[in-house]
Each structure stands twice: as C-alpha cells, then as structure tokens.
Enzyme design. Structure first.
Site, PDB file in Angstrom:
ATOM      1  N   GLY A 258      48.596  41.366  37.526  1.00  0.00           N
ATOM      2  CA  GLY A 258      48.684  42.867  37.585  1.00  0.00           C
ATOM      3  C   GLY A 258      47.829  43.192  38.848  1.00  0.00           C
ATOM      4  O   GLY A 258      48.237  43.731  39.716  1.00  0.00           O
ATOM      5  N   PHE A 259      46.616  42.880  38.889  1.00  0.00           N
ATOM      6  CA  PHE A 259      45.432  43.220  39.966  1.00  0.00           C
ATOM      7  C   PHE A 259      45.548  44.858  40.170  1.00  0.00           C
ATOM      8  O   PHE A 259      44.986  45.264  41.144  1.00  0.00           O
ATOM      9  CB  PHE A 259      45.892  42.249  41.398  1.00  0.00           C
ATOM     10  N   LEU A 653      31.409  34.382  28.751  1.00  0.00           N
ATOM     11  CA  LEU A 653      32.059  34.066  27.309  1.00  0.00           C
ATOM     12  C   LEU A 653      32.623  32.994  27.503  1.00  0.00           C
ATOM     13  O   LEU A 653      32.761  32.079  26.501  1.00  0.00           O
ATOM     14  CB  LEU A 653      32.676  35.295  26.912  1.00  0.00           C
ATOM     15  N   GLN A 661      38.837  33.056  37.184  1.00  0.00           N
ATOM     16  CA  GLN A 661      38.756  34.497  37.728  1.00  0.00           C
ATOM     17  C   GLN A 661      37.947  34.719  39.062  1.00  0.00           C
ATOM     18  O   GLN A 661      38.428  35.263  39.912  1.00  0.00           O
ATOM     19  CB  GLN A 661      38.174  35.589  36.973  1.00  0.00           C
ATOM     20  N   GLY A 724      31.467  42.907  33.567  1.00  0.00           N
ATOM     21  CA  GLY A 724      32.875  42.569  34.020  1.00  0.00           C
ATOM     22  C   GLY A 724      32.787  41.560  35.241  1.00  0.00           C
ATOM     23  O   GLY A 724      32.102  41.712  36.181  1.00  0.00           O
ATOM     24  N   GLY A 726      36.069  40.303  36.697  1.00  0.00           N
ATOM     25  CA  GLY A 726      37.446  40.107  37.235  1.00  0.00           C
ATOM     26  C   GLY A 726      37.630  40.644  38.669  1.00  0.00           C
ATOM     27  O   GLY A 726      38.395  40.087  39.186  1.00  0.00           O
ATOM     28  N   GLU A 727      36.797  41.442  39.111  1.00  0.00           N
ATOM     29  CA  GLU A 727      36.701  42.030  40.645  1.00  0.00           C
ATOM     30  C   GLU A 727      35.764  41.587  41.505  1.00  0.00           C
ATOM     31  O   GLU A 727      35.963  41.751  42.629  1.00  0.00           O
ATOM     32  CB  GLU A 727      36.911  43.545  40.412  1.00  0.00           C
TER      33      GLU A 727
END
Length: 760
Positions: A258-259, A653, A661, A724, A726-727
């Site tokens: 998705g991104f 985690l 990622q 986070g 992811g980015e």
C-alpha cells in the site's frame, strides 16, 4: 477432573522458564497462505453472475465533455452497459475534509465522478464499461469516443513555482517556524552553504494494483478491497451511497502493498460500487498499471532551499529551510517537507516555511514518509556539503549539533539515541578507513565513495479497539480490523497476545481485515502497531482479571484471595507462588465456553493526550545510514555497493519483520535517489511513463546486501516501548547516496534522480 487434580497436573506440566515471543524472529503467520496461493486478494473473489468493469480516461487536462459517443462500445457482444455522466446516477458529493468527520479523511478528490461533464486532469475517468469478461470490457472501453471543449490548464510544476502561496499546514503536524532571526544570522555566519534542491513526482507501484470487487444485496454492500484504512473506506462509501455504515462490509485480509496509496479510496473503488448498484450484479474492477497512474495519486514534485550558517568550529548558527510542493486543483495535501528539520539539529536561529501550487493534475497523496522522505534529502545533503566546506567529518559535524531538546519547540525528547546509532554504525561500517578527500578512493575504473545521513520519523499512535477471547480449549482469539500489507501486523500482535496471556504462539488466532471487527487504527503514519498494541495490552489485562475472578470462585482454588498483580500468566494458565490453574481447567470448572474482554480508545482522552504530547514532549524514531557507492569514472554509471542502517526504533517486536521493513524503506530510498521519476508532458499534463517498463524502480541486481541493526532500547512513553518503523528506513536514504557520490566524484548533485549524466 477436580480442582485439586487440575492443580497437581498443572504444577507437573509447568515449565521452568516462561517462553516469550516478543523480540523473537518469528515467520509471518500468513506466509503459508500467501506462498501456496490460498490467500485471496481483492480481485480474486468470485460471485455468481460476476461482471467486469473497465474505465475510460480523459485525454485532456481541463475542460468539459461536449459529447460522448458510446454507440460502438454498446454494440460489442458481451457489453452489459456503458455509464457516463449522461446516464449514471449521482453519488453524494464527498464534502470537505474535517477532523470531526471520519468519512472526510478518506476523500482523495473533490470530483463527483460521472455526475459532471467537467474534466479536471488528464486521465480522469469519464465512463465505465461493464461487460461479461474483462477483455470485452477493456476492448469496449477503447471504443468510447468523448469530445471535449478544452480550457487553459496549469500542469508544469516548474513553471508554476513563482505563483506558489503559503501552505496552510496540516492538522497535528508542525507548521512554519521562525525562531530567532535566521536570515540575519545566515548573512553573518563565518561559514555557510545555500543550496537549491529538486525532486520529481513519484507514483505508487504496489505489487497488487488497485482492485475492487463490489456486491450489492438490496441496500447491503460487500466490498473486497485492498485497504490501509478499512473504517475510513466504509464511512466514505456510506456517505457517497447514502446507506448506514452498518450496511457496508469491507473485507481486506490481504493487501499486496500500500505505502500510502491505499489509505483513501480512489475513482476505481467508487465506480465499481456504482456499477454494481446500477447493474444489480457483482462487479470486479481491476486497474492496469497505467490505470493506477491515471487515477491514484502519488508523491508531489518539490523544490527546496536549504541554507546553513555555522561558526568555524562547526556549530550551526542558522538554519533556513523552505519548500514548494504541489496539490491538485481538486484535492491533495501539501507535503510537510520542512517537518523533519524541526527536530534534527540545534541552532539558535531557525526559519522554516512551505509554499504550495495547485495544478490541473490528479491529487497527490500519502507516499511512504510524506514530507520527511524528500525533506531529509535536502537538509542532510546540505549538512554534508557544510562538512566539506568546514573540512570536518560529516558524522562529527552532526554530533556537534545534536540537540538535547527539540530545536524549535524546546520539548524534551522521550527517546533519542542518534549518538549511539552513529557510533555503532561507524564502527561496523569501517568509517575510519574512509579517505576524507574527494575522488581519492578507487578500485580499478570505479571511484569509491562513502556517505552518511540521519534518518528521522516522528512517532505517533491513533485510536484502536481490540477484543480478546479465551476459548474453552485454551485458544486465544484476538479480534481487530487491522490491516496486513506484508509487514507482518497479525504476526506481531499474536506474539504480544501470546506473551500477555502466557500461551504458546500456536494457540493464538488473529482475526483481522474485516470492518465487522473492532475498529483498528489505519495502517499509515507508522502508527498501527503501537495503536493496536496499546489496546491489546489493555484488553489482555481485562481478560486475565475476568479469568482470575472465575478462578477465585472455584472451590479449593489455589488462587483464592490472589490479586491480579500477584499472578503470572504462563504455560497456558494463571500461576501464583502457591500454585495455579490452566485456563482450560478454569473455564471447564466454571462451566464457561469462553470469556472475552474488550478495550476501545477513549476519544476525549486520546485527543487530550495527543495535544499534550505535541506540546510537552518530542517523540520519534531515528537512525544512521551508511552508504558506499562506486561510480564508473568514464561512463558515470553508479552502483550502490554496501549499506548499513543502524536504527533507534524502540523495542523491536519481531526481529525478522522489523529488518524486512527497514530494508524495504532503504531500497525505496535507493530507488528515489537513482531511478524513480514520473515524467509529465508540460503541454498536456499526460503521464508519459505510466508503466514499470518506463518508470524505473530498483531490481535485485541494483541492491547490495543491506546490513540492518537496531538498538532495541524501549521508549518509556509507548506501549511495550515500541516506536513505528514502517517509514523510518526511507528517510535520509537518498541523501546518503548523494553524499557518497559527492565523496566519490567531488560533485554535489542537487536534483533527483541522480542519473549518470549528472555526474559526468
């Protein structure tokens, strides 16, 4: 079995050590389904009497349709209908974006498709063909003949920059900053750099192009859609089609990437649902790669000015960072390009400003690390150039200017270990072997260069709801409408649940990807994992409390009078120093098939906490990129030969999915630096490279082994200490490549992508 017998058996079977899953390298739980083909994506759901839809795209950038000939298309055997603005029922208009109206956050454009004869960009859908087969639908769509009256259009970003206006800002993100007098300090600085950067438009290329399968049953709608924001999609469809949210079910268990592109519904989704309602048949609409370029937004083009002033010892005295980005005239949000500079370096004088132009192009949208990805290219390249001008090591320069509080707002950091990241990275990468002179390192015909850059991404959480159910067989079921796009979201939540409930990972089942489940946070902003984890922890605590209450009521229970804080959940039950019971025995003795507990974020409390966080503390993930490149001295060919990323992302985690990622973000950053660009015809506004044969992205041969390391130190203000990730990987990556090329060749390239002609 009596309680006494259950106690004896439980004590005999109890392991000497508790298994913990958080932090382990656990394979994705959905891996077998994906690798064996059992996983079904949005365009793989079949229904009786299924029909197929294809879109007809405008060929002008701005104007109106004065005629549209569908005769030939309707005459094709197998065509069910052709919908245009002349015969399609109107959807409700999307409305303006408001933080108080959740459905508005899913608005991708203000256009009410097929309810108007107006054209707002080159590629806007102007008709939908429905047919018995996808091939027939595509062929018939090619036979639709629109005629237009064209209006003057503004489609050239570079030409429109002089007309840019100040950006109004994005709610909850930092806006302009004006600390001290940066202009005067820059003019007075003994050493300074003043650079202009540019980045092109980028388009999304997820492995699964956008697709929708829509089925109406009366006023009940089922939608199979790859979505990053199921609840937002559901609310938006309810508004557009005039039905209650409860009448809509969105199913999105598997999303092929998705991104950011699948955060909001685009034209294909809405028109598939519209076609299904008109025809009374299930509809599948799967976009081609070119169709995605025409109807799904990407990253804006940008220009940046970064000016840095410093004393001769390298301490920054002034930072000036300004930018121009673009939106569509019918939607989009200005890219928060200077957001990253708010938080990176200490300076007494900082001026940050953003401007925006509106073009007659498709709305821009979220794309991995919006703002920070391209903003970090500018500021980290400028810091590297300042190091060259001062004759200082670029790591040393960054550490000299590492702040102890947020540089603009003055808030204390909740967690910041950039010094440790750079120290460890330099040692592991062999930075001490770098010859500091430009173009001084060679390997045969290759010029070798080494560069570094800082990675930075703010950390946040959003509301989420989770229900946890303990079943009579000891199975733990976690219910949450979370999103899985390949990053392993269900896997990490299963790890958390297994640890919290003290059961084996195999005993945990995650139900997700369904709007009928408790509402999750969206999978954007690097926030889903923290958001869901917070609610999962709370729900597990409530569940254990309920089970303990049952256990205390049982005759001869070893847990009588025991408080929750005195109990350890492990080995499939609750244990205390005086003994314990398995969950299966507790539920059996209590005559219960299951026990469940739920937690839902309290919205007033969440809003208050968010505002308080923004005002009183600064939280982020950060890291250090180390890149080695080789540049052919004769041809200018650039190869990335080594990479190390060291990241401070709080608690990790799952070691396996986290590394994946982070590597993915770095690879995207390499592509951003060297290959990716959307080419737009400045006369027509048409994207001229709308396919992977012409829009270049990295392939396996372009990428070296990427060494990823993380510090794994918990942030005390976040659930389980996680931040986070992811980015964060893409931020700073393009600058690391550019800085390595500067070292290899002596040339500073200011415009992305860095192609061979720019280094020759």
């Amino acid at each position: 079995m009596s309680i006494k017998e259950a106690v004896t058996e439980a004590q005999t079977a109890t392991a000497t050590a508790t298994t913990r899953y958080v932090g382990q390298s656990v394979a994705r739980l959905d891996g077998p389904a994906k690798t064996t083909g059992q996983a079904r994506f949005a365009a793989e759901h079949s229904y009786p009497d299924l029909a197929y839809a294809a879109l007809v795209y405008s060929t002008i950038a701005r104007g109106r349709i004065i005629a549209i000939d569908t005769t030939e298309a309707r005459g094709v055997q197998g065509v069910v209908t052709v919908l245009t603005h002349q015969n399609a029922p109107a959807m409700s208009p999307p409305g303006k974006m408001s933080l108080l109206r959740p459905s508005s956050m899913a608005v991708s454009a203000s256009v009410n498709y097929l309810a108007t004869d107006e054209v707002h960009w080159n590629g806007q859908p102007v008709a939908v063909v429905v047919a018995e087969t996808p091939e027939t639908a595509r062929y018939a769509a090619s036979l639709v003949r629109p005629a237009y009256e064209q209006f003057p259009a503004v489609v050239d970003f570079a030409a429109a920059i002089p007309d840019a206006v100040p950006d109004k800002g994005i709610p909850l993100l930092a806006g302009p900053a004006d600390k001290g007098n940066a202009v005067a300090a820059l003019a007075a600085a003994p050493v300074s750099v003043d650079l202009e950067f540019s980045t092109p438009q980028h388009n999304h290329n997820a492995i699964e192009p956008h697709a929708t399968t829509a089925v109406w049953n009366g006023d009940q709608l089922t939608v199979h859609e790859g979505s990053q924001h199921i609840s937002g999609l559901r609310a938006h469809l309810a508004k557009r089609f005039g039905v209650p949210e409860e009448a809509i079910r969105v199913l999105s268990p598997f999303v092929g990437g998705g991104f950011g592109a699948k955060t909001r519904p685009w034209a294909g989704t809405l028109l598939a649902v519209l076609a299904a309602r008109v025809t009374g048949r299930p509809i599948r609409l799967a976009l081609s790669r070119e169709g995605v370029y025409h109807t799904v937004g990407g990253r804006t083009a940008s220009t940046q000015r970064v000016a840095l002033g410093a004393s001769r010892d390298g301490r920054l005295t002034a930072i000036v960072h300004s930018s121009v980005s673009r939106t569509g005239r019918v939607g989009g949000m200005a890219e928060p390009i200077t957001e990253v500079t708010q938080h990176l370096y200490a300076a007494p004088n900082i001026q940050l400003s953003q401007r925006v132009v509106q073009l007659d192009l498709l709305s821009n949208t979220f794309m991995r690390a919006p703002g920070e990805a391209i903003g970090s290219f500018g500021v980290e390249s400028a810091m590297d150039e300042l190091a060259w001008k001062l004759g200082r090591d670029p790591i040393e320069l960054r550490m000299i200017n590492e702040p102890d509080r947020d540089p603009v707002g003055g808030q204390p950091f909740t967690h910041r270990m950039l010094r440790e990241a750079f120290t460890l990275g330099a040692e592991r990468f062999g930075w001490q072997d770098r010859d500091p002179r430009a173009a001084s390192m060679r390997d045969g015909r290759w010029l070798v260069g080494m560069g570094v850059a800082t990675a930075y991404r703010g950390s946040m959480a959003m509301p989420a709801a989770v229900t946890v159910r303990l079943q009579a067989d000891g199975t733990v079921v976690v219910l949450c409408g979370l999103h899985e796009m390949g990053m392993g979201a269900p896997t990490v939540q299963a790890q958390v649940a297994a640890d919290q409930m003290g059961v084996r990972l195999e005993a945990v089942r995650i139900e997700y990807g369904d709007s009928e489940l408790p509402r999750s946070a969206g999978a954007f902003g690097s926030a889903q994992t923290a958001s869901v984890t917070a609610s999962l922890l709370a729900a597990c605590t409530k569940l254990k409390k309920s089970v303990l209450t049952l256990a205390r009521r049982l005759p001869d229970s070893p847990l009588k009078g025991v408080k929750l804080g005195e109990v350890d959940a492990r080995d499939g039950g609750l244990y205390h120093q005086g003994g314990g019971l398995r969950y299966t025995d507790i539920l059996a003795a209590a005559g219960r098939d299951q026990v469940e507990a739920a937690h839902k974020t309290n919205m007033p409390a969440f809003v208050a906490k968010t505002v308080r966080d923004l005002r009183f503390r600064s939280r982020s993930a950060s890291g250090a990129h180390f890149c080695e490149v080789r540049v052919d001295a004769d041809t200018g060919e650039i190869r990335v030969s080594r990479w190390l990323g060291v990241f401070d992302v709080g608690t990790v985690l799952n070691a396996r999915t986290a590394s994946s990622q982070l590597r993915g973000g770095i690879i995207w950053g390499i592509g951003m630096a060297l290959e990716e660009q959307t080419l737009i015809d400045p006369r027509t506004g048409r994207i001229v490279n709308p396919s992977l044969s012409e829009y270049h992205i990295p392939v396996h041969a372009d990428i070296p082994h990427i060494d990823v390391h993380y510090l794994n130190e918990a942030d005390p203000t976040m659930p389980l200490g996680l931040l986070g990730l992811g980015e964060i990987g893409i931020t700073g990556a393009a600058a690391a490549v550019a800085n390595a090329i500067r070292h290899a060749t002596g040339k500073r390239v200011l415009d992305l992508p860095i192609t061979l002609d720019k280094v020759l």
